[in-house]
Design an enzyme around this catalytic site. Structure first.
Site, PDB file in Angstrom:
ATOM      1  N   HIS A   1       0.898  -1.087   0.007  1.00 45.20           N
ATOM      2  CA  HIS A   1       0.032   0.168  -0.057  1.00 45.20           C
ATOM      3  C   HIS A   1       0.805   0.957   0.052  1.00 45.20           C
ATOM      4  O   HIS A   1       1.899   1.293   0.522  1.00 45.20           O
ATOM      5  CB  HIS A   1      -0.671  -0.220   1.207  1.00 45.20           C
ATOM      6  CG  HIS A   1      -1.846   1.044   1.420  1.00 45.20           C
ATOM      7  ND1 HIS A   1      -1.737   2.164   1.731  1.00 45.20           N
ATOM      8  CD2 HIS A   1      -3.235   0.819   1.210  1.00 45.20           C
ATOM      9  CE1 HIS A   1      -2.727   3.004   1.653  1.00 45.20           C
ATOM     10  NE2 HIS A   1      -3.901   2.281   1.479  1.00 45.20           N
TER      11      HIS A   1
ATOM     12  N   ASP B   1       3.502  -3.978   8.127  1.00 49.06           N
ATOM     13  CA  ASP B   1       2.238  -3.314   8.180  1.00 49.06           C
ATOM     14  C   ASP B   1       1.067  -4.635   8.245  1.00 49.06           C
ATOM     15  O   ASP B   1       0.926  -5.098   7.250  1.00 49.06           O
ATOM     16  CB  ASP B   1       2.089  -2.718   6.730  1.00 49.06           C
ATOM     17  CG  ASP B   1       0.762  -2.148   6.262  1.00 49.06           C
ATOM     18  OD1 ASP B   1      -0.204  -2.407   7.452  1.00 49.06           O
ATOM     19  OD2 ASP B   1       0.640  -1.385   5.323  1.00 49.06           O
TER      20      ASP B   1
ATOM     21  N   GLN C   1      -4.124  -5.309   7.164  1.00 51.30           N
ATOM     22  CA  GLN C   1      -5.092  -6.304   6.553  1.00 51.30           C
ATOM     23  C   GLN C   1      -4.926  -7.404   7.340  1.00 51.30           C
ATOM     24  O   GLN C   1      -5.687  -8.614   6.672  1.00 51.30           O
ATOM     25  CB  GLN C   1      -4.743  -6.402   5.160  1.00 51.30           C
ATOM     26  CG  GLN C   1      -4.833  -5.154   4.105  1.00 51.30           C
ATOM     27  CD  GLN C   1      -6.357  -4.757   4.186  1.00 51.30           C
ATOM     28  OE1 GLN C   1      -7.326  -5.405   4.487  1.00 51.30           O
ATOM     29  NE2 GLN C   1      -6.618  -3.466   3.599  1.00 51.30           N
TER      30      GLN C   1
ATOM     31  N   LYS D   1     -10.243  -0.998  10.135  1.00 51.92           N
ATOM     32  CA  LYS D   1     -10.639  -2.059   9.474  1.00 51.92           C
ATOM     33  C   LYS D   1     -10.866  -3.415  10.171  1.00 51.92           C
ATOM     34  O   LYS D   1     -11.129  -4.566   9.474  1.00 51.92           O
ATOM     35  CB  LYS D   1      -9.252  -2.216   8.399  1.00 51.92           C
ATOM     36  CG  LYS D   1      -9.012  -1.288   7.379  1.00 51.92           C
ATOM     37  CD  LYS D   1      -7.720  -1.828   6.553  1.00 51.92           C
ATOM     38  CE  LYS D   1      -6.947  -0.473   5.767  1.00 51.92           C
ATOM     39  NZ  LYS D   1      -7.925   0.205   4.856  1.00 51.92           N
TER      40      LYS D   1
ATOM     41  N   CYS E   1      -4.486   2.116  -3.868  1.00 52.52           N
ATOM     42  CA  CYS E   1      -3.587   2.613  -3.306  1.00 52.52           C
ATOM     43  C   CYS E   1      -2.227   1.773  -3.320  1.00 52.52           C
ATOM     44  O   CYS E   1      -1.438   1.547  -2.563  1.00 52.52           O
ATOM     45  CB  CYS E   1      -3.700   3.195  -1.700  1.00 52.52           C
ATOM     46  SG  CYS E   1      -4.958   4.337  -1.412  1.00 52.52           S
TER      47      CYS E   1
HETATM   48  N1  PLP Z   1      -1.755  -0.507   4.532  1.00 51.29           N
HETATM   49  C1  PLP Z   1      -2.571  -1.269   4.099  1.00 51.29           C
HETATM   50  C2  PLP Z   1      -2.087  -2.634   3.595  1.00 51.29           C
HETATM   51  C3  PLP Z   1      -3.672  -0.794   3.971  1.00 51.29           C
HETATM   52  O1  PLP Z   1      -4.623  -1.746   3.394  1.00 51.29           O
HETATM   53  C4  PLP Z   1      -4.281   0.500   4.198  1.00 51.29           C
HETATM   54  C5  PLP Z   1      -5.555   0.871   4.065  1.00 51.29           C
HETATM   55  O2  PLP Z   1      -6.170   0.768   2.975  1.00 51.29           O
HETATM   56  C6  PLP Z   1      -3.376   1.326   5.096  1.00 51.29           C
HETATM   57  C7  PLP Z   1      -1.767   0.651   5.101  1.00 51.29           C
HETATM   58  C8  PLP Z   1      -3.418   2.791   5.457  1.00 51.29           C
HETATM   59  O3  PLP Z   1      -4.393   2.640   6.625  1.00 51.29           O
HETATM   60  P1  PLP Z   1      -4.939   3.809   7.189  1.00 51.29           P
HETATM   61  O4  PLP Z   1      -5.556   4.661   5.950  1.00 51.29           O
HETATM   62  O5  PLP Z   1      -6.024   3.297   8.012  1.00 51.29           O
HETATM   63  O6  PLP Z   1      -3.909   4.835   7.812  1.00 51.29           O
END
Ligand code: PLP
Length: 417
Positions: free
Chosen positions: A132, A209, A212, A235, A373
C-alpha cells in the site's frame, strides 16, 4: 502463545452476528446491501457504536490532565484500550504500544522518528512491490531527505513475494525492511516469520504493516519476531481515526519525538525541553478518546467470535467466491497465492473496473474499483485498476451468490458479445 487459550470458541452463529451490525440490514438503491468493501473499512457492531456513544454521553473529558472523576474515567478508557491492544497483538509490554490515528500515522512515525535520523546518503530501505502507498511513500519522503533510496522486492504472477529475491536485496546498505503482513489487493499472506528471522540475522529491523492481517488472524508480534508492527482500527470493527504502532522497547527508547505538544513532555523550558518515556513521548495532543473506547469494544467483539471461527468461515467464503467467479467468461483473477486472506481482485475482459463497480452499486453491491493505493502493483500487472471484493466474517455465501449474479447481469450490459 497458544491462540486457543484466548478464544472462547462459541458456536459461529451468522444470523446473530449479522444482527449485531445495524448497517448490514439497510438497502442501497432499493436492493439489500452486499458489503464487500471490508478491506477499505469494516462495518461496526452495535457494541462499538454504543461504546463511542456511551463515552460522549457519560464519560467525556480529556485524558491524563484532570484529577476529576470524568478525567479519570476518560483516561481509564484510553489506557484500557492500550492494554487491550497490547494483549490483542501479544506485545510484551503495554508501554511498547503507541496509540495512533491508524497505520498511515504509525508508519510515518517510524519513518520520521526512527529512519530519518539514521539514514545516510547511499543507504536504502527495502520494501515490496505489493505494498500500500502508506508503506512506500513515507519511506520515499525520508529517503529523499537523506540521499537514500527505496528498493522494492518483486512478486511472482500469483502475487506471492519472491522471498529469495527479498533476501538478495537485503544488502548491507539496507537500514530497514518493510513488508505487508497481508496484501490489501491480493490477500497474499507474506511469510513474516521467515523474513523476520533473516532480517534479524543481518541486523536489519523489520516493520510489518498489519492493516489487513489484524481483521482476519490472531497477531503475535513476539512470535513473528518483527521489530515494528502497525495496525489500523477501522478495518477491524473499530472507529475511524484509531490505530497503533508496536515497537520493541529499545527501539522506542532511542527514538526522538515526531510530534511535539502537550502530553509528550517531562518538562518544558526555553533552555531545553525534556520528553516523556514511550509510549507518551509519541502521543502529543488530545487523542481520539471515544474512538479508543470503541477499539476496546471492537477487540472484545473479535475475541468473542474467535479467530478460529472467523478464519474457518472466511476461508469457506473465499473458496465459494473464487470458484463462482472463476466460471465467469473473461474473468482475470489477480492474486492466487495459497493460504490467502479473503480479498479477491479481478477484471472482466472488455469492461472497465469503475464502470462495473458503478453498475454493481446500483444492484446494492459495494466493491472497490481503482488502484487500491497500490500503483506499483498495478504497474506490475500492467493494468490501471482492478475490482476488489473483500470479505469479512459477517458476510454470507448467499451474498456471494447475489454478487456473482449481479456481476453476470451488469457485465452483459458492458461486455460486447
Ligand atoms: N496499509 C494497508 C495494507 C492498507 O490496506 C491500508 C488501508 O487501506 C493502509 C496501510 C492505510 O491505513 P489507514 O488509511 O487506516 O492509515
Amino acid at each position: 502463545m497458544n491462540a486457543k487459550l484466548h478464544d472462547p470458541a462459541p458456536p459461529f452463529d451468522i444470523v446473530r452476528i449479522r444482527a449485531d451490525f445495524p448497517l448490514l440490514s439497510r438497502t442501497v438503491h432499493g436492493k439489500p446491501l452486499v458489503y464487500f468493501d471490508n478491506a477499505n473499512t469494516s462495518q461496526k457492531p452495535r457494541s462499538v457504536i454504543e461504546a463511542v456513544d456511551r463515552h460522549y454521553r457519560e464519560h467525556n473529558a480529556n485524558v491524563a490532565r484532570a484529577v476529576h472523576q470524568l478525567g479519570e474515567e476518560a483516561t481509564s478508557a484510553y489506557e484500557g484500550a492500550r492494554d487491550r491492544l497490547a494483549r490483542f497483538i501479544n506485545a510484551p509490554s503495554r508501554d511498547e504500544v503507541i496509540l495512533t490515528s491508524g497505520t498511515t500515522q504509525s508508519i510515518n512515525l517510524v519513518a520520521y522518528s526512527y529512519a530519518l535520523p539514521r539514514l545516510k546518503a547511499g543507504d536504502a530501505i527495502l520494501t515490496t512491490v505489493m505494498e500500500h502507498h502508506a508503506n512506500i511513500v513515507p519511506w520515499q519522503l525520508v529517503a529523499a531527505r537523506a540521499g537514500a533510496t527505496v528498493k522494492a522486492a518483486p512478486i511472482d504472477a500469483n502475487g506471492e513475494l519472491i522471498v529469495e529475491k527479498f533476501f538478495e536485496l537485503l544488502t548491507p546498505e539496507v537500514k530497514l525492511a518493510c513488508v505487508a503482513h497481508v496484501s490489501n489487493v491480493l490477500g497474499t499472506v507474506n511469510p513474516v516469520r521467515e523474513i523476520a528471522r533473516e532480517c534479524r540475522r543481518r541486523g536489519i529491523p523489520l516493520l510489518v504493516d498489519g492493516s489487513q492481517a489484524a481483521p482476519h488472524r490472531r497477531i503475535d508480534v513476539q512470535g513473528l519476531g518483527c521489530d515494528f508492527y502497525a495496525i489500523t482500527g477501522h478495518k477491524m470493527l473499530a472507529p475511524t481515526g484509531t490505530g497503533a504502532l508496536w515497537a520493541r522497547r529499545e527501539l522506542l527508547e532511542a527514538m526522538p519525538p515526531f510530534f511535539g505538544g502537550g502530553e509528550m513532555i517531562r518538562e518544558v523550558r526555553f533552555d531545553g525541553t525534556t520528553f516523556a518515556e514511550p509510549p507518551h513521548r509519541f502521543e502529543a495532543g488530545t487523542p481520539n478518546i471515544a474512538g479508543f473506547a470503541g477499539v476496546a469494544a471492537a477487540i472484545d467483539y473479535l475475541d468473542g467470535v474467535g479467530f478460529d471461527a472467523i478464519g474457518t468461515h472466511e476461508q469457506s467464503l473465499l473458496d465459494h467466491a473464487t470458484s463462482a467467479l472463476s466460471e465467469l467468461p473473461g474473468i482475470r483473477l489477480f492474486g492466487t497465492a495459497a493460504g490467502k486472506e479473503p480479498v479477491i481482485s479481478f477484471l472482466l475482459d472488455g469492461a472497465h473496473a469503475n464502470d462495473l463497480a458503478t453498475l454493481l452499486d446500483l444492484e446494492g453491491v459495494a466493491v472497490r474499483s481503482g488502484h487500491h493505493c497500490a500503483h506499483p502493483l498495478m504497474q506490475f500487472f500492467g493494468v490501471p485498476a482492478t475490482l476488489r471484493a473483500s470479505l469479512a466474517f459477517y458476510n454470507t455465501h448467499e451474498e456471494i451468490d447475489a454478487f456473482v449474479a449481479a456481476l453476470r447481469k451488469v457485465s452483459r450490459l458492458l461486455v460486447a458479445p
